[in-house]
Design an enzyme around this catalytic site. Sequence first.
Site, short mmCIF file in Angstrom:
data_model
loop_
_atom_site.label_atom_id
_atom_site.label_comp_id
_atom_site.label_asym_id
_atom_site.label_seq_id
_atom_site.Cartn_x
_atom_site.Cartn_y
_atom_site.Cartn_z
N ALA A 59 -1.29 -10.43 -9.84
CA ALA A 59 -2.48 -11.33 -10.80
C ALA A 59 -1.60 -10.70 -12.15
O ALA A 59 -2.35 -11.51 -13.09
CB ALA A 59 -3.55 -10.01 -10.55
N HIS A 88 5.14 -4.06 -7.21
CA HIS A 88 5.71 -5.72 -7.70
C HIS A 88 6.93 -5.41 -7.61
O HIS A 88 7.11 -6.52 -8.22
CB HIS A 88 4.97 -5.56 -9.12
CG HIS A 88 3.33 -5.24 -9.10
ND1 HIS A 88 1.92 -6.30 -9.59
CD2 HIS A 88 2.81 -4.51 -9.42
CE1 HIS A 88 1.42 -6.03 -9.23
NE2 HIS A 88 1.55 -5.02 -10.20
N ALA A 122 1.19 -6.24 -2.86
CA ALA A 122 2.05 -6.55 -4.11
C ALA A 122 3.63 -5.77 -3.83
O ALA A 122 4.47 -5.51 -4.34
CB ALA A 122 1.80 -6.03 -5.57
N ASP A 161 -10.48 1.07 -2.13
CA ASP A 161 -12.07 0.53 -2.56
C ASP A 161 -13.16 -0.32 -1.50
O ASP A 161 -14.31 -0.76 -1.22
CB ASP A 161 -11.87 -0.57 -4.08
CG ASP A 161 -11.30 -1.30 -3.46
OD1 ASP A 161 -10.66 -1.47 -2.21
OD2 ASP A 161 -11.15 -2.93 -4.47
N GLY A 162 -11.93 0.27 -0.16
CA GLY A 162 -12.99 -1.09 0.75
C GLY A 162 -12.40 -2.66 0.73
O GLY A 162 -12.92 -2.82 1.91
N ASP A 214 -7.35 1.45 -9.37
CA ASP A 214 -6.78 0.22 -10.29
C ASP A 214 -8.31 -0.75 -10.32
O ASP A 214 -7.99 -2.50 -10.81
CB ASP A 214 -6.48 -0.90 -9.10
CG ASP A 214 -5.38 -1.75 -9.77
OD1 ASP A 214 -4.67 -2.07 -10.83
OD2 ASP A 214 -4.87 -2.66 -8.88
#
Length: 373
Positions: free
Chosen positions: A133, A187, A212, A240-241, A266
């Site tokens: 992103a 990344h 990434a 976060d699932g 994040d």
Amino acid sequence: MRITGGQVFDLKEGFVQRELCMDGGCVANASADGKTYDATGCYVIPGLTDVHFHGCQGADFSDGDPQGLQTMADYELSRGVTQICPAGMTLLEEQLAVICKMAAAHKKSSTAGAELVGVNLEGPFLSYAKKGAQNGDWLHKPDADMLKRLIDVSGGLVKLVTVAAEEPGAMEFIDRAKDWVTVSLGHTTADYDTAMEAYGLGASQATHLFNAMPPFTHRAPGVVGASADSSHVRVELICDGVHIHPSVVRAVFKLFGVKRVVLISDSLRCTGMPDGKYPFGGQEIVLKGNRATLAHEPDTLAGSVTDLMGCVKKAAEFGILLHDAVRAAAVNPAKAIGIFGRYGSLEPGKAANAAVLDENLNLKAVIFQGNVL
């Protein structure tokens, strides 16, 4: 103040039912006054440290807005995250300098909210192929001189930087930067050998493991395999699932051991906000439920909308022992940015920052500098 009746996080023994005393903003062996907090039936854990989050409550660190940074600090503290190391995006050096200066000013003047203990430069030294992103137009080749300028304008607050190890100049960058900050691989399209070379030169962390970067496969283990084979390396994990399957979360704790996993949120500016569209590093993201994706690439996750305390709860739901989940969100991140001497555990002499969780791991109280908020 004395916190009584709770199960207190102990680094060596797990959770121990005992009193926790605080005096003058520090954890102490005894309390100088008669104040008490009844934590019966609850867990008492250290205040958490998020070393990788971008924003919350409509604010983003990369905006360079002092009030926005204060909004972030206030929200994070309300969620039991007592230390913050917000992350900048891939931006031009001029804008990165603005946010670094803002962080330095906030550190000197702010008297409220979670304590700013560092700055994380997630960009701009990343791979275009794995930019995720991040804004590809603002990517920059690894540049140690640029990093040093940003460290200087931040007043030494820059603690973390991400680099794609395969980019031209990355190895020289790592060799110089390792003496200034924690260097993290991310990344990136780096293969196993390239990542091992980078770790051998002093890189010591992996940015949001699995995300990434090339996948971990049996003939091409990539950054994940290199991280596992490098005992000094810690790995960030977004729990976060959404970003990582529960089975993989469990596998990471088994593969790396609890001392090497750093839970991060994040989180984005839309954390704690309603569904809708939000700006993001020169782009637009769409929040729907617990997923935030790029507006023009709906299959690309932009980040998380779960705060770090929520990630601890998710980890426990996924089968990670609560003590291990707390360690990964309190102890390990503090060690990753060199602040464990003051934060991250409930030992005498350390900052009196703690959170109280009920039996269902819901946040019941936040204690900051010895005061119940």
